[in-house]
Design a protein around this motif. Structure first.
Motif, PDB file in Angstrom:
ATOM      1  N   ALA A 137       0.830  -1.208   0.000  1.00  0.00           N
ATOM      2  CA  ALA A 137       0.000   0.000   0.000  1.00  0.00           C
ATOM      3  C   ALA A 137       0.855   1.244   0.000  1.00  0.00           C
ATOM      4  O   ALA A 137       0.884   1.999   0.952  1.00  0.00           O
ATOM      5  N   PRO A 138       1.619   1.486  -1.098  1.00  0.00           N
ATOM      6  CA  PRO A 138       2.535   2.614  -1.140  1.00  0.00           C
ATOM      7  C   PRO A 138       1.855   3.964  -1.033  1.00  0.00           C
ATOM      8  O   PRO A 138       2.495   4.948  -0.726  1.00  0.00           O
ATOM      9  N   THR A 143       3.248  11.229   1.270  1.00  0.00           N
ATOM     10  CA  THR A 143       2.566  12.254   2.059  1.00  0.00           C
ATOM     11  C   THR A 143       1.446  12.845   1.198  1.00  0.00           C
ATOM     12  O   THR A 143       1.450  12.713  -0.027  1.00  0.00           O
ATOM     13  N   PRO A 144       0.468  13.510   1.816  1.00  0.00           N
ATOM     14  CA  PRO A 144      -0.606  14.130   1.021  1.00  0.00           C
ATOM     15  C   PRO A 144      -0.075  15.085  -0.043  1.00  0.00           C
ATOM     16  O   PRO A 144      -0.596  15.144  -1.158  1.00  0.00           O
ATOM     17  N   ARG A 145       0.971  15.812   0.276  1.00  0.00           N
ATOM     18  CA  ARG A 145       1.562  16.746  -0.682  1.00  0.00           C
ATOM     19  C   ARG A 145       2.161  15.993  -1.864  1.00  0.00           C
ATOM     20  O   ARG A 145       2.063  16.423  -3.022  1.00  0.00           O
ATOM     21  N   GLN A 146       2.813  14.858  -1.574  1.00  0.00           N
ATOM     22  CA  GLN A 146       3.413  14.052  -2.643  1.00  0.00           C
ATOM     23  C   GLN A 146       2.347  13.457  -3.557  1.00  0.00           C
ATOM     24  O   GLN A 146       2.557  13.321  -4.761  1.00  0.00           O
ATOM     25  N   VAL A 147       1.208  13.108  -2.991  1.00  0.00           N
ATOM     26  CA  VAL A 147       0.110  12.610  -3.809  1.00  0.00           C
ATOM     27  C   VAL A 147      -0.364  13.697  -4.770  1.00  0.00           C
ATOM     28  O   VAL A 147      -0.634  13.442  -5.952  1.00  0.00           O
ATOM     29  N   GLU A 148      -0.440  14.942  -4.279  1.00  0.00           N
ATOM     30  CA  GLU A 148      -0.832  16.051  -5.148  1.00  0.00           C
ATOM     31  C   GLU A 148       0.181  16.256  -6.271  1.00  0.00           C
ATOM     32  O   GLU A 148      -0.195  16.485  -7.430  1.00  0.00           O
ATOM     33  N   VAL A 149       1.465  16.169  -5.937  1.00  0.00           N
ATOM     34  CA  VAL A 149       2.508  16.309  -6.960  1.00  0.00           C
ATOM     35  C   VAL A 149       2.404  15.172  -7.963  1.00  0.00           C
ATOM     36  O   VAL A 149       2.528  15.384  -9.176  1.00  0.00           O
ATOM     37  N   LEU A 150       2.162  13.961  -7.481  1.00  0.00           N
ATOM     38  CA  LEU A 150       2.021  12.799  -8.366  1.00  0.00           C
ATOM     39  C   LEU A 150       0.876  13.006  -9.357  1.00  0.00           C
ATOM     40  O   LEU A 150       1.004  12.690 -10.545  1.00  0.00           O
ATOM     41  N   GLN A 151      -0.219  13.550  -8.892  1.00  0.00           N
ATOM     42  CA  GLN A 151      -1.359  13.813  -9.781  1.00  0.00           C
ATOM     43  C   GLN A 151      -0.984  14.825 -10.860  1.00  0.00           C
ATOM     44  O   GLN A 151      -1.399  14.694 -12.018  1.00  0.00           O
ATOM     45  N   CYS A 152      -0.181  15.821 -10.487  1.00  0.00           N
ATOM     46  CA  CYS A 152       0.272  16.811 -11.471  1.00  0.00           C
ATOM     47  C   CYS A 152       1.226  16.181 -12.476  1.00  0.00           C
ATOM     48  O   CYS A 152       1.194  16.505 -13.675  1.00  0.00           O
ATOM     49  N   LEU A 153       2.079  15.280 -11.995  1.00  0.00           N
ATOM     50  CA  LEU A 153       3.003  14.591 -12.902  1.00  0.00           C
ATOM     51  C   LEU A 153       2.221  13.790 -13.940  1.00  0.00           C
ATOM     52  O   LEU A 153       2.601  13.724 -15.112  1.00  0.00           O
ATOM     53  N   ARG A 189       9.634  10.209 -14.446  1.00  0.00           N
ATOM     54  CA  ARG A 189       8.214  10.558 -14.352  1.00  0.00           C
ATOM     55  C   ARG A 189       7.309   9.524 -15.006  1.00  0.00           C
ATOM     56  O   ARG A 189       6.275   9.141 -14.443  1.00  0.00           O
ATOM     57  N   ALA A 190       7.684   9.101 -16.209  1.00  0.00           N
ATOM     58  CA  ALA A 190       6.841   8.148 -16.934  1.00  0.00           C
ATOM     59  C   ALA A 190       6.678   6.854 -16.149  1.00  0.00           C
ATOM     60  O   ALA A 190       5.570   6.314 -16.033  1.00  0.00           O
ATOM     61  N   GLN A 191       7.782   6.366 -15.596  1.00  0.00           N
ATOM     62  CA  GLN A 191       7.724   5.147 -14.801  1.00  0.00           C
ATOM     63  C   GLN A 191       6.882   5.342 -13.550  1.00  0.00           C
ATOM     64  O   GLN A 191       6.149   4.446 -13.127  1.00  0.00           O
ATOM     65  N   ALA A 192       6.983   6.552 -12.941  1.00  0.00           N
ATOM     66  CA  ALA A 192       6.211   6.833 -11.728  1.00  0.00           C
ATOM     67  C   ALA A 192       4.716   6.791 -12.022  1.00  0.00           C
ATOM     68  O   ALA A 192       3.931   6.218 -11.251  1.00  0.00           O
ATOM     69  N   VAL A 193       4.316   7.390 -13.145  1.00  0.00           N
ATOM     70  CA  VAL A 193       2.890   7.414 -13.502  1.00  0.00           C
ATOM     71  C   VAL A 193       2.392   6.003 -13.799  1.00  0.00           C
ATOM     72  O   VAL A 193       1.309   5.597 -13.350  1.00  0.00           O
ATOM     73  N   LEU A 194       3.188   5.229 -14.545  1.00  0.00           N
ATOM     74  CA  LEU A 194       2.792   3.852 -14.857  1.00  0.00           C
ATOM     75  C   LEU A 194       2.661   3.019 -13.587  1.00  0.00           C
ATOM     76  O   LEU A 194       1.696   2.265 -13.413  1.00  0.00           O
ATOM     77  N   ALA A 195       3.655   3.154 -12.695  1.00  0.00           N
ATOM     78  CA  ALA A 195       3.626   2.389 -11.445  1.00  0.00           C
ATOM     79  C   ALA A 195       2.436   2.804 -10.592  1.00  0.00           C
ATOM     80  O   ALA A 195       1.757   1.965  -9.977  1.00  0.00           O
ATOM     81  N   ALA A 196       2.171   4.096 -10.547  1.00  0.00           N
ATOM     82  CA  ALA A 196       1.054   4.598  -9.729  1.00  0.00           C
ATOM     83  C   ALA A 196      -0.281   4.077 -10.264  1.00  0.00           C
ATOM     84  O   ALA A 196      -1.163   3.697  -9.480  1.00  0.00           O
TER      85      ALA A 196
END
Length: 205
Positions: A137-138, A143-153, A189-196
């Motif tokens: 459950a990564p 953190t909540p802020r990192q989740v927001e950044v991930l959504q922007c990515l 970034r691309a790998q992060a979005v795919l993994a997410a």
């Protein structure tokens, strides 16, 4: 190299000064023992290479705490040292823009490794935070802020746009992005979005 060192325990502070000599040739140490003195150091030395700050010093409530320090010198990488190991407290510190959190019980070599990582542009997340939730459950690790950044990515936004949209500096965006990469065990970034998306942290494309 200029280092800001803030801790209200003199013996601990002096021990840190000796330990930090190994970070570079004759680093300049500038010390304070409370939040008022630390705020003055941040305002006077925005060119510092690093700042180590004890979370619980006198004047925390009156002076605005770690958030005010980060606002005074947003380009200074701040690592928080604390005897507190509450996961929520650690996440709040990292969400505020700190580049690392090191529990005071850690060994000297762990602290030095964390500081070298931060000096290289990374973010140090203590193992106790990473191990506080199941590996499957990564989302709970971010953190909540990192989740927001991930959504922007995932939307393909540049760092400058993310910074403006989320009300933070570009340096903080980069710090959060690096932490996301490490949490998801990816390199870009691309790998992060795919993994997410694979892990259900983002909706399918």
């Amino acid at each position: 190299m200029k280092i800001l060192l803030a801790d209200d325990h003199v013996l601990f502070r002096e021990g840190l000064q000796f330990l930090l000599q190994s970070l570079g040739p004759q680093p300049e140490m500038l010390c304070a023992g409370d939040y008022a003195g630390t705020a003055a150091l941040f305002a006077q030395h925005p060119d510092a290479a690093l700042a180590l700050v004890d979370l619980d010093m006198p004047g925390r409530e009156r002076e605005g705490g770690i958030e005010r320090l980060l606002a005074l010198a947003p380009t200074v990488p701040v690592v928080v040292l604390s005897a507190c190991e509450d996961g929520d407290a650690v996440r709040r510190v990292l969400d505020a823009g700190a580049m690392g959190f090191v529990p005071k019980r850690e060994r000297p070599d762990v602290l030095l490794g964390a500081l070298r990582l931060v000096l290289a542009g990374g973010v140090y997340v203590p193992p106790m935070l990473l191990s506080s939730t199941p590996r499957a459950a990564p989302a709970a690790v971010l953190t909540p802020r990192q989740v927001e950044v991930l959504q922007c990515l995932a939307q393909g936004q540049a760092n400058k746009l993310i910074a403006r949209q989320l009300g933070m500096t570009e340096a903080t965006v980069k710090a959060h992005t690096g932490a996301i990469f490490r949490s998801l065990e990816v390199a870009n970034r691309a790998q992060a979005v795919l993994a997410a998306r694979r892990l259900g942290l983002l909706p399918p494309a």
